[in-house]
Design a protein around this motif. Structure first.
Motif, PDB file in Angstrom:
ATOM      1  N   THR A  36       0.834  -1.175  -0.024  1.00  0.00           N
ATOM      2  CA  THR A  36      -0.048  -0.028   0.064  1.00  0.00           C
ATOM      3  C   THR A  36       0.837   1.251  -0.122  1.00  0.00           C
ATOM      4  OG1 THR A  36      -1.529  -1.188   1.258  1.00  0.00           O
ATOM      5  CG2 THR A  36      -1.921   1.286   1.133  1.00  0.00           C
ATOM      6  N   ALA A  37       2.073   1.180   0.472  1.00  0.00           N
ATOM      7  CA  ALA A  37       3.011   2.357   0.723  1.00  0.00           C
ATOM      8  C   ALA A  37       3.709   2.826  -0.751  1.00  0.00           C
ATOM      9  CB  ALA A  37       3.916   1.880   1.728  1.00  0.00           C
ATOM     10  N   ILE A  38       3.810   1.537  -1.126  1.00  0.00           N
ATOM     11  CA  ILE A  38       4.402   1.829  -2.481  1.00  0.00           C
ATOM     12  C   ILE A  38       3.471   2.140  -3.400  1.00  0.00           C
ATOM     13  CG2 ILE A  38       5.506   0.700  -4.416  1.00  0.00           C
ATOM     14  CD1 ILE A  38       6.786  -1.243  -2.264  1.00  0.00           C
ATOM     15  N   LEU A  39       2.143   1.747  -3.545  1.00  0.00           N
ATOM     16  CA  LEU A  39       1.098   2.110  -4.327  1.00  0.00           C
ATOM     17  C   LEU A  39       0.467   3.574  -4.244  1.00  0.00           C
ATOM     18  CD1 LEU A  39      -0.980   1.277  -6.437  1.00  0.00           C
ATOM     19  CD2 LEU A  39      -2.737   0.425  -4.721  1.00  0.00           C
ATOM     20  N   SER A  40       0.893   3.912  -2.863  1.00  0.00           N
ATOM     21  CA  SER A  40       0.445   5.410  -2.422  1.00  0.00           C
ATOM     22  C   SER A  40       1.316   6.347  -2.930  1.00  0.00           C
ATOM     23  CB  SER A  40       0.261   5.522  -1.097  1.00  0.00           C
ATOM     24  OG  SER A  40      -0.819   4.776  -0.448  1.00  0.00           O
ATOM     25  N   LEU A  41       2.675   5.855  -3.112  1.00  0.00           N
ATOM     26  CA  LEU A  41       3.754   6.844  -3.401  1.00  0.00           C
ATOM     27  C   LEU A  41       3.603   6.932  -4.800  1.00  0.00           C
ATOM     28  CD1 LEU A  41       6.176   8.435  -2.830  1.00  0.00           C
ATOM     29  CD2 LEU A  41       7.456   6.592  -2.822  1.00  0.00           C
ATOM     30  N   PHE A  42       3.601   5.805  -5.567  1.00  0.00           N
ATOM     31  CA  PHE A  42       3.105   5.586  -6.936  1.00  0.00           C
ATOM     32  C   PHE A  42       2.059   6.499  -7.573  1.00  0.00           C
ATOM     33  CE2 PHE A  42       1.203   3.705 -10.722  1.00  0.00           C
ATOM     34  CZ  PHE A  42       2.518   3.809 -11.702  1.00  0.00           C
ATOM     35  N   ILE A  43       0.843   6.496  -6.828  1.00  0.00           N
ATOM     36  CA  ILE A  43      -0.350   7.195  -7.147  1.00  0.00           C
ATOM     37  C   ILE A  43       0.081   8.694  -6.954  1.00  0.00           C
ATOM     38  CG2 ILE A  43      -2.688   7.814  -6.522  1.00  0.00           C
ATOM     39  CD1 ILE A  43      -3.142   4.950  -5.988  1.00  0.00           C
ATOM     40  N   ILE A  44       0.628   8.965  -5.840  1.00  0.00           N
ATOM     41  CA  ILE A  44       0.941  10.600  -5.680  1.00  0.00           C
ATOM     42  C   ILE A  44       1.961  10.984  -6.777  1.00  0.00           C
ATOM     43  CG2 ILE A  44       2.146  12.316  -4.260  1.00  0.00           C
ATOM     44  CD1 ILE A  44       1.310  10.404  -1.908  1.00  0.00           C
ATOM     45  N   THR A  45       2.997  10.272  -6.902  1.00  0.00           N
ATOM     46  CA  THR A  45       3.764  10.659  -7.999  1.00  0.00           C
ATOM     47  C   THR A  45       3.223  10.822  -9.442  1.00  0.00           C
ATOM     48  OG1 THR A  45       5.541   9.886  -6.868  1.00  0.00           O
ATOM     49  CG2 THR A  45       6.108  10.070  -9.179  1.00  0.00           C
ATOM     50  N   ILE A  46       2.567   9.679  -9.961  1.00  0.00           N
ATOM     51  CA  ILE A  46       1.960   9.590 -11.098  1.00  0.00           C
ATOM     52  C   ILE A  46       0.939  10.788 -11.325  1.00  0.00           C
ATOM     53  CG2 ILE A  46       0.629   8.441 -12.647  1.00  0.00           C
ATOM     54  CD1 ILE A  46       3.327   7.521 -12.712  1.00  0.00           C
ATOM     55  N   LEU A  47       0.062  11.100 -10.410  1.00  0.00           N
ATOM     56  CA  LEU A  47      -0.929  12.105 -10.347  1.00  0.00           C
ATOM     57  C   LEU A  47      -0.481  13.479 -10.331  1.00  0.00           C
ATOM     58  CD1 LEU A  47      -3.884  10.674  -8.522  1.00  0.00           C
ATOM     59  CD2 LEU A  47      -3.729  10.776 -10.794  1.00  0.00           C
ATOM     60  N   THR A  48       0.658  13.566  -9.597  1.00  0.00           N
ATOM     61  CA  THR A  48       1.302  15.003  -9.993  1.00  0.00           C
ATOM     62  C   THR A  48       1.704  15.207 -11.116  1.00  0.00           C
ATOM     63  OG1 THR A  48       1.938  14.966  -7.369  1.00  0.00           O
ATOM     64  CG2 THR A  48       2.975  16.754  -8.798  1.00  0.00           C
ATOM     65  N   GLY A  49       2.615  14.043 -11.645  1.00  0.00           N
ATOM     66  CA  GLY A  49       3.115  14.335 -12.965  1.00  0.00           C
ATOM     67  C   GLY A  49       1.905  14.569 -14.210  1.00  0.00           C
ATOM     68  N   ILE A  50       0.921  13.845 -14.254  1.00  0.00           N
ATOM     69  CA  ILE A  50      -0.024  13.876 -15.049  1.00  0.00           C
ATOM     70  C   ILE A  50      -0.869  15.200 -14.825  1.00  0.00           C
ATOM     71  CG2 ILE A  50      -2.499  13.264 -15.358  1.00  0.00           C
ATOM     72  CD1 ILE A  50      -1.548  10.181 -14.958  1.00  0.00           C
ATOM     73  N   ASP A  51      -0.924  15.762 -13.431  1.00  0.00           N
ATOM     74  CA  ASP A  51      -1.413  17.199 -13.152  1.00  0.00           C
ATOM     75  C   ASP A  51      -0.616  18.121 -13.984  1.00  0.00           C
ATOM     76  OD1 ASP A  51      -3.490  19.030 -11.092  1.00  0.00           O
ATOM     77  OD2 ASP A  51      -1.337  19.656 -11.378  1.00  0.00           O
ATOM     78  N   GLN A  52       0.770  18.106 -13.957  1.00  0.00           N
ATOM     79  CA  GLN A  52       1.517  19.204 -14.582  1.00  0.00           C
ATOM     80  C   GLN A  52       1.400  18.939 -15.999  1.00  0.00           C
ATOM     81  OE1 GLN A  52       3.431  21.597 -12.792  1.00  0.00           O
ATOM     82  NE2 GLN A  52       1.568  21.100 -11.738  1.00  0.00           N
ATOM     83  N   TRP A  53       1.490  17.467 -16.515  1.00  0.00           N
ATOM     84  CA  TRP A  53       1.675  17.543 -17.964  1.00  0.00           C
ATOM     85  C   TRP A  53       0.158  18.138 -18.697  1.00  0.00           C
ATOM     86  CZ3 TRP A  53      -1.100  13.377 -21.059  1.00  0.00           C
ATOM     87  CH2 TRP A  53      -0.847  13.230 -22.304  1.00  0.00           C
ATOM     88  N   THR A  54      -0.927  17.684 -18.181  1.00  0.00           N
ATOM     89  CA  THR A  54      -2.352  18.187 -18.457  1.00  0.00           C
ATOM     90  C   THR A  54      -2.483  19.662 -18.475  1.00  0.00           C
ATOM     91  OG1 THR A  54      -3.448  17.652 -16.603  1.00  0.00           O
ATOM     92  CG2 THR A  54      -3.689  16.221 -18.176  1.00  0.00           C
ATOM     93  N   LYS A  55      -1.830  20.388 -17.471  1.00  0.00           N
ATOM     94  CA  LYS A  55      -1.887  21.968 -17.551  1.00  0.00           C
ATOM     95  C   LYS A  55      -0.815  22.302 -18.458  1.00  0.00           C
ATOM     96  CE  LYS A  55      -3.610  22.038 -12.620  1.00  0.00           C
ATOM     97  NZ  LYS A  55      -2.975  22.283 -11.393  1.00  0.00           N
ATOM     98  N   TYR A  56       0.051  21.562 -18.777  1.00  0.00           N
ATOM     99  CA  TYR A  56       1.232  22.121 -19.844  1.00  0.00           C
ATOM    100  C   TYR A  56       0.417  22.092 -21.258  1.00  0.00           C
ATOM    101  CZ  TYR A  56       4.724  21.871 -23.590  1.00  0.00           C
ATOM    102  OH  TYR A  56       5.390  22.156 -24.639  1.00  0.00           O
ATOM    103  N   LEU A  57      -0.281  21.072 -21.587  1.00  0.00           N
ATOM    104  CA  LEU A  57      -1.290  20.837 -22.626  1.00  0.00           C
ATOM    105  C   LEU A  57      -2.320  22.080 -22.817  1.00  0.00           C
ATOM    106  CD1 LEU A  57      -1.501  17.045 -23.052  1.00  0.00           C
ATOM    107  CD2 LEU A  57      -0.113  18.571 -24.454  1.00  0.00           C
ATOM    108  N   ILE A  58      -2.789  22.372 -21.746  1.00  0.00           N
ATOM    109  CA  ILE A  58      -3.777  23.283 -21.700  1.00  0.00           C
ATOM    110  C   ILE A  58      -3.342  24.684 -21.897  1.00  0.00           C
ATOM    111  CG2 ILE A  58      -5.658  24.622 -20.271  1.00  0.00           C
ATOM    112  CD1 ILE A  58      -6.377  21.809 -21.102  1.00  0.00           C
ATOM    113  N   GLU A  59      -1.965  24.992 -21.352  1.00  0.00           N
ATOM    114  CA  GLU A  59      -1.339  26.119 -21.572  1.00  0.00           C
ATOM    115  C   GLU A  59      -0.855  26.373 -22.978  1.00  0.00           C
ATOM    116  OE1 GLU A  59      -0.314  28.850 -19.718  1.00  0.00           O
ATOM    117  OE2 GLU A  59      -1.208  28.247 -17.765  1.00  0.00           O
ATOM    118  N   THR A  60      -0.545  25.370 -23.603  1.00  0.00           N
ATOM    119  CA  THR A  60       0.125  25.423 -24.931  1.00  0.00           C
ATOM    120  C   THR A  60      -1.018  25.073 -25.996  1.00  0.00           C
ATOM    121  OG1 THR A  60       0.818  23.063 -24.860  1.00  0.00           O
ATOM    122  CG2 THR A  60       2.414  24.764 -24.210  1.00  0.00           C
ATOM    123  N   GLN A  61      -1.696  24.494 -26.014  1.00  0.00           N
ATOM    124  CA  GLN A  61      -3.033  24.135 -26.913  1.00  0.00           C
ATOM    125  C   GLN A  61      -4.190  24.821 -26.816  1.00  0.00           C
ATOM    126  OE1 GLN A  61      -1.690  22.066 -29.340  1.00  0.00           O
ATOM    127  NE2 GLN A  61       0.060  22.279 -28.341  1.00  0.00           N
TER     128      GLN A  61
END
Length: 159
Positions: A36-61
């Motif tokens: 659960t700890a590894i999964l939680s850390l994975f979710i936090i990391t992936i969602l933070t990355g997806i959040d920043q990536w989608t916002k980059y796409l929104i800013e540029t596109q």
């Protein structure tokens, strides 16, 4: 009768082994236990990355065109800069919002670490999702001085 006693003794032994392993993990000072700890850390990391990536796409596109209707008059992707909190409350209070967000994220991470050995998996994963989104917004506030928003629910009726 003999069969029942043997099964009972075996189940008790399995339970004792599980308890001993949990106690040993606590004695060894393990901060995180289990997958659960590894999964939680994975979710936090992936969602933070997806959040920043989608916002980059929104800013540029999306920024150049403003909005894209997904379901007309109900749901649009709309570029917006939010200098406040939810629904733009506390507008232009970035230092305060950064401080509060940092404290809240820290408290949520502390709580998540504290309950990793106990508690419901769904609750722990929900906390991880909230932390991932909050970290994404915190990064926006520190880096850009605003949060990029783009999900636009327009649920109103035409009278």
């Amino acid at each position: 009768m003999l069969k029942r006693r043997i099964l009972h003794r075996d189940y008790c032994s399995i339970g004792k082994i599980a308890i001993e392993r949990k106690e040993q993990a606590g004695k060894d000072g393990l901060l995180f236990s289990g997958s659960t700890a590894i999964l939680s850390l994975f979710i936090i990391t992936i969602l933070t990355g997806i959040d920043q990536w989608t916002k980059y796409l929104i800013e540029t596109q999306l920024k150049p065109i403003g909005a894209i209707p997904i379901v007309k008059d109900i749901f649009h992707l709309t570029y917006a800069r939010n200098t406040g909190a939810a629904f733009s409350i506390l507008r232009d209070k970035q230092a305060f919002l950064i401080l509060v967000t940092t404290i809240v994220v820290g408290a949520l991470i502390y709580y998540l670490i504290k309950i990793l050995k106990t508690g419901e998996v769904a609750f722990k994963l929900s906390l991880a999702i909230i932390i991932g989104g909050a970290l994404g917004n915190l990064i926006d506030r520190v880096r850009l001085n605003y949060v990029t928003d783009f999900l636009d629910l327009r649920m109103y009726s035409k009278l």
